[in-house]
Motif scaffolding. Structure first.
Motif, PDB file in Angstrom:
ATOM      1  N   LEU A   1       0.831  -1.202   0.000  1.00  8.21           N
ATOM      2  CA  LEU A   1       0.000   0.000   0.000  1.00  8.21           C
ATOM      3  C   LEU A   1       0.866   1.252   0.000  1.00  8.21           C
ATOM      4  O   LEU A   1       0.569   2.237  -0.688  1.00  8.21           O
ATOM      5  N   ALA A   2       1.960   1.213   0.757  1.00 10.27           N
ATOM      6  CA  ALA A   2       2.864   2.362   0.820  1.00 10.27           C
ATOM      7  C   ALA A   2       3.537   2.636  -0.512  1.00 10.27           C
ATOM      8  O   ALA A   2       4.018   3.750  -0.748  1.00 10.27           O
ATOM      9  N   ARG A   3       3.582   1.643  -1.381  1.00  8.80           N
ATOM     10  CA  ARG A   3       4.277   1.787  -2.658  1.00  8.80           C
ATOM     11  C   ARG A   3       3.351   2.042  -3.840  1.00  8.80           C
ATOM     12  O   ARG A   3       3.817   2.194  -4.964  1.00  8.80           O
ATOM     13  N   LEU A   4       2.066   2.094  -3.587  1.00  5.15           N
ATOM     14  CA  LEU A   4       1.146   2.438  -4.668  1.00  5.15           C
ATOM     15  C   LEU A   4       1.360   3.886  -5.095  1.00  5.15           C
ATOM     16  O   LEU A   4       1.743   4.731  -4.277  1.00  5.15           O
ATOM     17  N   PRO A   5       1.100   4.214  -6.350  1.00  5.12           N
ATOM     18  CA  PRO A   5       1.122   5.625  -6.757  1.00  5.12           C
ATOM     19  C   PRO A   5       0.167   6.433  -5.877  1.00  5.12           C
ATOM     20  O   PRO A   5      -0.880   5.918  -5.460  1.00  5.12           O
ATOM     21  N   PRO A   6       0.506   7.675  -5.566  1.00  2.82           N
ATOM     22  CA  PRO A   6      -0.323   8.474  -4.649  1.00  2.82           C
ATOM     23  C   PRO A   6      -1.789   8.547  -5.046  1.00  2.82           C
ATOM     24  O   PRO A   6      -2.667   8.539  -4.184  1.00  2.82           O
ATOM     25  N   GLU A   7      -2.076   8.617  -6.358  1.00  2.22           N
ATOM     26  CA  GLU A   7      -3.470   8.752  -6.776  1.00  2.22           C
ATOM     27  C   GLU A   7      -4.292   7.507  -6.444  1.00  2.22           C
ATOM     28  O   GLU A   7      -5.514   7.596  -6.266  1.00  2.22           O
ATOM     29  N   PHE A   8      -3.641   6.345  -6.354  1.00  2.00           N
ATOM     30  CA  PHE A   8      -4.344   5.133  -5.951  1.00  2.00           C
ATOM     31  C   PHE A   8      -4.378   5.005  -4.429  1.00  2.00           C
ATOM     32  O   PHE A   8      -5.390   4.626  -3.844  1.00  2.00           O
ATOM     33  N   ARG A   9      -3.250   5.318  -3.797  1.00  2.00           N
ATOM     34  CA  ARG A   9      -3.161   5.164  -2.347  1.00  2.00           C
ATOM     35  C   ARG A   9      -4.168   6.061  -1.631  1.00  2.00           C
ATOM     36  O   ARG A   9      -4.835   5.639  -0.690  1.00  2.00           O
ATOM     37  N   GLU A  10      -4.309   7.298  -2.079  1.00  2.00           N
ATOM     38  CA  GLU A  10      -5.183   8.218  -1.358  1.00  2.00           C
ATOM     39  C   GLU A  10      -6.657   7.832  -1.486  1.00  2.00           C
ATOM     40  O   GLU A  10      -7.414   7.955  -0.521  1.00  2.00           O
ATOM     41  N   VAL A  11      -7.075   7.332  -2.659  1.00  2.00           N
ATOM     42  CA  VAL A  11      -8.485   6.948  -2.775  1.00  2.00           C
ATOM     43  C   VAL A  11      -8.772   5.697  -1.948  1.00  2.00           C
ATOM     44  O   VAL A  11      -9.850   5.575  -1.350  1.00  2.00           O
ATOM     45  N   LEU A  12      -7.813   4.762  -1.892  1.00  2.00           N
ATOM     46  CA  LEU A  12      -8.003   3.573  -1.067  1.00  2.00           C
ATOM     47  C   LEU A  12      -8.089   3.940   0.410  1.00  2.00           C
ATOM     48  O   LEU A  12      -8.934   3.415   1.150  1.00  2.00           O
ATOM     49  N   LEU A  13      -7.237   4.844   0.854  1.00  2.43           N
ATOM     50  CA  LEU A  13      -7.259   5.254   2.256  1.00  2.43           C
ATOM     51  C   LEU A  13      -8.558   5.974   2.605  1.00  2.43           C
ATOM     52  O   LEU A  13      -9.165   5.712   3.646  1.00  2.43           O
ATOM     53  N   LEU A  14      -8.981   6.879   1.735  1.00  2.70           N
ATOM     54  CA  LEU A  14     -10.202   7.633   2.018  1.00  2.70           C
ATOM     55  C   LEU A  14     -11.433   6.735   2.005  1.00  2.70           C
ATOM     56  O   LEU A  14     -12.364   6.930   2.796  1.00  2.70           O
ATOM     57  N   ARG A  15     -11.428   5.733   1.136  1.00  9.97           N
ATOM     58  CA  ARG A  15     -12.583   4.840   1.034  1.00  9.97           C
ATOM     59  C   ARG A  15     -12.551   3.733   2.085  1.00  9.97           C
ATOM     60  O   ARG A  15     -13.526   3.524   2.817  1.00  9.97           O
ATOM     61  N   GLU A  16     -11.429   3.014   2.176  1.00 12.70           N
ATOM     62  CA  GLU A  16     -11.369   1.823   3.011  1.00 12.70           C
ATOM     63  C   GLU A  16     -11.100   2.147   4.479  1.00 12.70           C
ATOM     64  O   GLU A  16     -11.626   1.480   5.366  1.00 12.70           O
ATOM     65  N   LEU A  17     -10.266   3.148   4.730  1.00 13.69           N
ATOM     66  CA  LEU A  17      -9.913   3.473   6.111  1.00 13.69           C
ATOM     67  C   LEU A  17     -10.845   4.516   6.706  1.00 13.69           C
ATOM     68  O   LEU A  17     -11.336   4.354   7.822  1.00 13.69           O
ATOM     69  N   GLU A  18     -11.114   5.586   5.962  1.00 14.07           N
ATOM     70  CA  GLU A  18     -11.942   6.671   6.492  1.00 14.07           C
ATOM     71  C   GLU A  18     -13.417   6.515   6.147  1.00 14.07           C
ATOM     72  O   GLU A  18     -14.252   7.272   6.638  1.00 14.07           O
ATOM     73  N   ALA A  19     -13.740   5.539   5.291  1.00 14.21           N
ATOM     74  CA  ALA A  19     -15.138   5.224   4.938  1.00 14.21           C
ATOM     75  C   ALA A  19     -15.868   6.412   4.325  1.00 14.21           C
ATOM     76  O   ALA A  19     -17.057   6.619   4.570  1.00 14.21           O
ATOM     77  N   LEU A  20     -15.163   7.208   3.528  1.00 16.05           N
ATOM     78  CA  LEU A  20     -15.816   8.303   2.820  1.00 16.05           C
ATOM     79  C   LEU A  20     -16.627   7.746   1.653  1.00 16.05           C
ATOM     80  O   LEU A  20     -16.268   6.721   1.061  1.00 16.05           O
TER      81      LEU A  20
END
Length: 204
Positions: free
Chosen positions: A143-162
């Motif tokens: 996850l830390a090595r994904l391109p930022p545009e993929f990492r940020e959407v995954l974090l906002l969706r999966e972790l923050e449940a936006l």
């Protein structure tokens, strides 16, 4: 989480702005309510604790200076969009090399929640639990090595449940682009985690 210098100013009763400025006080309450989400986003975008704290501080100052005049729709998305913009500004100044090096530490120390969101915890025997813990570590690593545009959407969706709409507001993107990046990010993460399985699929 480090103690941020602006937290007292944002706490109701201390005042986030000039006396009687209810709008500024409301922004302070909003920032505190979503502090964890803001800090997580900053940490994963910038790669270290101090830069994340500084970016959230910058975002708070920018938000209070605006007086909340452009808050429309979803206040949480408005606040996280400011945090993200401050992170991107810091990346532009300091470069991406330091972030890339530090992301290993972020993934090791703070990636558990993100990995658990992608690989949900299970009620399982000890052997299987150890296997899943190894898988979570692998998820954090990639996850830390994904391109930022993929990492940020995954974090906002999966972790923050936006919601898709909230993510679109934070990133200033069409919902269709958000959904596309989520799909591509999940696929890229899965491919990185299970390269052998993908080789089998490619050979079919």
């Amino acid at each position: 989480m480090p103690v941020l210098s602006w937290k007292d100013a944002a706490t109701p009763g201390h005042g986030a702005g000039p006396p009687g400025d209810d709008r500024a006080a409301g922004i302070g309450e909003l920032a505190l309510r979503h502090l964890d989400a803001a800090y997580n986003l900053g940490r994963w975008l910038l790669g270290n604790e101090q830069d994340a704290a500084d970016a959230v501080h910058d975002a708070f100052l920018r938000a209070t200076a605006s007086g909340g005049s452009r808050v429309d729709g979803n206040p949480r998305a408005w606040w996280l969009a400011i945090v993200r913009n401050c992170c991107l500004a810091r990346l532009a100044v300091h470069g991406r090399e330091r972030r890339n090096v530090a992301l290993d530490q972020v993934a090791a120390e703070h990636g558990r929640d993100a990995a658990d969101a992608v690989v949900p915890p299970l009620d399982e025997p000890i052997e299987e639990r150890l296997e899943h813990e190894q898988r979570r570590a692998l998820v954090r690593h990639h996850l830390a090595r994904l391109p930022p545009e993929f990492r940020e959407v995954l974090l906002l969706r999966e972790l923050e449940a936006l919601s898709y709409r909230e993510i679109a507001d934070v990133l200033d993107l069409p919902i269709g682009t958000v959904m596309s990046r989520l799909a591509r990010g999940r696929a890229a993460l899965q491919k990185a985690i299970n390269p052998a399985a993908n080789e089998v699929d490619d050979g079919l």
